[in-house]
Design a protein around this motif. Sequence first.
Motif, PDB file in Angstrom:
ATOM      1  N   LYS A   1     -33.041  -8.220  15.494  1.00 20.56           N
ATOM      2  CA  LYS A   1     -33.148  -8.533  14.071  1.00 20.56           C
ATOM      3  C   LYS A   1     -31.814  -9.016  13.516  1.00 20.56           C
ATOM      4  N   ASN A   2     -30.716  -8.357  13.901  1.00 24.31           N
ATOM      5  CA  ASN A   2     -29.395  -8.759  13.421  1.00 24.31           C
ATOM      6  C   ASN A   2     -29.014 -10.145  13.912  1.00 24.31           C
ATOM      7  N   ALA A   3     -29.392 -10.483  15.144  1.00 16.79           N
ATOM      8  CA  ALA A   3     -29.087 -11.806  15.684  1.00 16.79           C
ATOM      9  C   ALA A   3     -29.856 -12.884  14.918  1.00 16.79           C
ATOM     10  N   LYS A   4     -31.090 -12.595  14.550  1.00 17.82           N
ATOM     11  CA  LYS A   4     -31.879 -13.553  13.769  1.00 17.82           C
ATOM     12  C   LYS A   4     -31.264 -13.762  12.388  1.00 17.82           C
ATOM     13  N   ILE A   5     -30.808 -12.695  11.775  1.00 14.79           N
ATOM     14  CA  ILE A   5     -30.175 -12.801  10.459  1.00 14.79           C
ATOM     15  C   ILE A   5     -28.886 -13.608  10.560  1.00 14.79           C
ATOM     16  N   ALA A   6     -28.100 -13.363  11.592  1.00 11.61           N
ATOM     17  CA  ALA A   6     -26.848 -14.099  11.780  1.00 11.61           C
ATOM     18  C   ALA A   6     -27.112 -15.581  12.023  1.00 11.61           C
ATOM     19  N   ALA A   7     -28.112 -15.890  12.841  1.00  9.43           N
ATOM     20  CA  ALA A   7     -28.438 -17.286  13.118  1.00  9.43           C
ATOM     21  C   ALA A   7     -28.921 -17.985  11.848  1.00  9.43           C
ATOM     22  N   GLY A   8     -29.712 -17.292  11.057  1.00  7.60           N
ATOM     23  CA  GLY A   8     -30.170 -17.868   9.793  1.00  7.60           C
ATOM     24  C   GLY A   8     -29.022 -18.101   8.829  1.00  7.60           C
ATOM     25  N   GLY A   9     -28.081 -17.180   8.793  1.00  9.59           N
ATOM     26  CA  GLY A   9     -26.914 -17.338   7.928  1.00  9.59           C
ATOM     27  C   GLY A   9     -26.058 -18.526   8.331  1.00  9.59           C
TER      28      GLY A   9
END
Length: 60
Positions: free
Chosen positions: A3-11
């Motif tokens: 989940k954190n990796a997805k948030i970082a990629a989206g950011g």
Amino acid sequence: MSKNAKIAAGGVAVGLILLIWLPWWVAFLIVVGVPVAAYLALDPSQRRRLRRVTRKELGR
């Protein structure tokens, strides 16, 4: 992908889009301003707790 990796990629994706469409200083203000506004929206007790918690424990 976590989940954190997805948030970082989206950011990162949003940041790149902002840099393309807006002047760099406006994008910088948005990137810095959103977390600052979120921090200031916390209660004083929540701010103390957030400062006390280590980075590893933020995801819990």
